[in-house]
Motif scaffolding. Structure first.
Motif, PDB file in Angstrom:
ATOM      1  N   ALA A   1      -2.936  22.298  31.252  1.00  0.00           N
ATOM      2  CA  ALA A   1      -2.734  20.204  31.467  1.00  0.00           C
ATOM      3  C   ALA A   1      -1.829  19.833  30.651  1.00  0.00           C
ATOM      4  O   ALA A   1      -1.502  19.099  29.932  1.00  0.00           O
ATOM      5  CB  ALA A   1      -4.065  19.605  30.445  1.00  0.00           C
ATOM      6  N   LYS A   2      -0.384  21.032  30.593  1.00  0.00           N
ATOM      7  CA  LYS A   2       1.301  20.669  30.139  1.00  0.00           C
ATOM      8  C   LYS A   2       0.490  20.713  27.946  1.00  0.00           C
ATOM      9  O   LYS A   2       1.179  19.484  27.553  1.00  0.00           O
ATOM     10  CB  LYS A   2       1.563  19.981  30.354  1.00  0.00           C
ATOM     11  N   THR A   3      -0.813  21.192  27.198  1.00  0.00           N
ATOM     12  CA  THR A   3      -0.517  21.003  26.304  1.00  0.00           C
ATOM     13  C   THR A   3       0.272  21.964  25.124  1.00  0.00           C
ATOM     14  O   THR A   3       0.371  22.840  25.708  1.00  0.00           O
ATOM     15  CB  THR A   3      -2.010  20.908  25.749  1.00  0.00           C
ATOM     16  N   SER A   4       0.628  21.961  23.614  1.00  0.00           N
ATOM     17  CA  SER A   4       1.251  21.998  23.315  1.00  0.00           C
ATOM     18  C   SER A   4       0.176  23.355  22.484  1.00  0.00           C
ATOM     19  O   SER A   4       0.693  24.517  21.940  1.00  0.00           O
ATOM     20  CB  SER A   4       1.999  21.866  22.228  1.00  0.00           C
ATOM     21  N   LEU A   5      -1.554  22.891  22.534  1.00  0.00           N
ATOM     22  CA  LEU A   5      -2.294  23.533  21.493  1.00  0.00           C
ATOM     23  C   LEU A   5      -2.614  24.661  23.111  1.00  0.00           C
ATOM     24  O   LEU A   5      -2.372  25.368  23.851  1.00  0.00           O
ATOM     25  CB  LEU A   5      -3.790  23.297  21.660  1.00  0.00           C
ATOM     26  N   GLY A   6      -3.231  26.387  22.139  1.00  0.00           N
ATOM     27  CA  GLY A   6      -3.271  27.743  22.498  1.00  0.00           C
ATOM     28  C   GLY A   6      -4.671  27.459  23.422  1.00  0.00           C
ATOM     29  O   GLY A   6      -5.485  26.370  22.373  1.00  0.00           O
ATOM     30  N   GLN A   7      -5.089  28.336  23.839  1.00  0.00           N
ATOM     31  CA  GLN A   7      -6.873  28.207  24.259  1.00  0.00           C
ATOM     32  C   GLN A   7      -7.625  27.988  22.586  1.00  0.00           C
ATOM     33  O   GLN A   7      -8.562  27.904  22.932  1.00  0.00           O
ATOM     34  CB  GLN A   7      -7.250  29.038  25.042  1.00  0.00           C
ATOM     35  N   GLY A   8      -7.161  28.818  21.861  1.00  0.00           N
ATOM     36  CA  GLY A   8      -8.291  28.909  20.836  1.00  0.00           C
ATOM     37  C   GLY A   8      -8.163  27.925  19.876  1.00  0.00           C
ATOM     38  O   GLY A   8      -9.582  27.637  19.776  1.00  0.00           O
ATOM     39  N   ASP A   9      -7.219  26.952  20.151  1.00  0.00           N
ATOM     40  CA  ASP A   9      -7.077  25.620  19.190  1.00  0.00           C
ATOM     41  C   ASP A   9      -8.196  24.604  19.932  1.00  0.00           C
ATOM     42  O   ASP A   9      -8.724  24.312  19.425  1.00  0.00           O
ATOM     43  CB  ASP A   9      -5.632  25.429  18.852  1.00  0.00           C
TER      44      ASP A   9
END
Length: 124
Positions: free
Chosen positions: A40-48
């Protein structure tokens, strides 16, 4: 698409009528939520994202366990409840007659989103 089928009501107030039963298309897991948030166009990675969701779950558990109600951004309200009966106004909690449960109610934001955007399909 929300799928449903119709069946006869067994409730006394609606005998002779029919009611709908919805069927879940899928049960979305935390891993699938993580993937969808990451897409969804987030700057967070999957781990975060996974860390935030897991921490949120732990915080909700702690808050409800300590007697608080959690309002989750208009999606739902989660609160503790006690089931069972009491013999009088002075009676106390008795685990033989009472149980501690969790009540979850849909929030206004989720109800509006479903009402405004969901499509339905009758099956069977």
């Amino acid at each position: 698409m929300i799928r449903f089928y119709i069946y006869p009501s067994k409730m006394p107030t609606t005998l002779g009528k029919y009611i709908a039963k919805t069927l879940a298309n899928n049960n979305i897991t935390i891993n699938e939520l993580v993937d969808r948030v990451a897409d969804a166009k987030t700057s967070l990675g999957q781990g975060d994202i996974r860390g935030v969701i897991e921490t949120l779950c732990q915080v909700i558990e702690r808050e409800v366990t300590t007697g608080n109600s959690v309002q989750l951004g208009g999606i739902c309200q989660i609160r503790p409840s006690i089931k069972g009966t009491f013999d009088s106004i002075n009676d106390g909690y008795n685990p033989e007659r009472n149980s501690i449960e969790v009540a979850v109610a849909a929030g206004a934001r989720l109800r509006k989103a479903v009402k405004d955007n969901a499509a339905v399909e009758k099956i069977g």
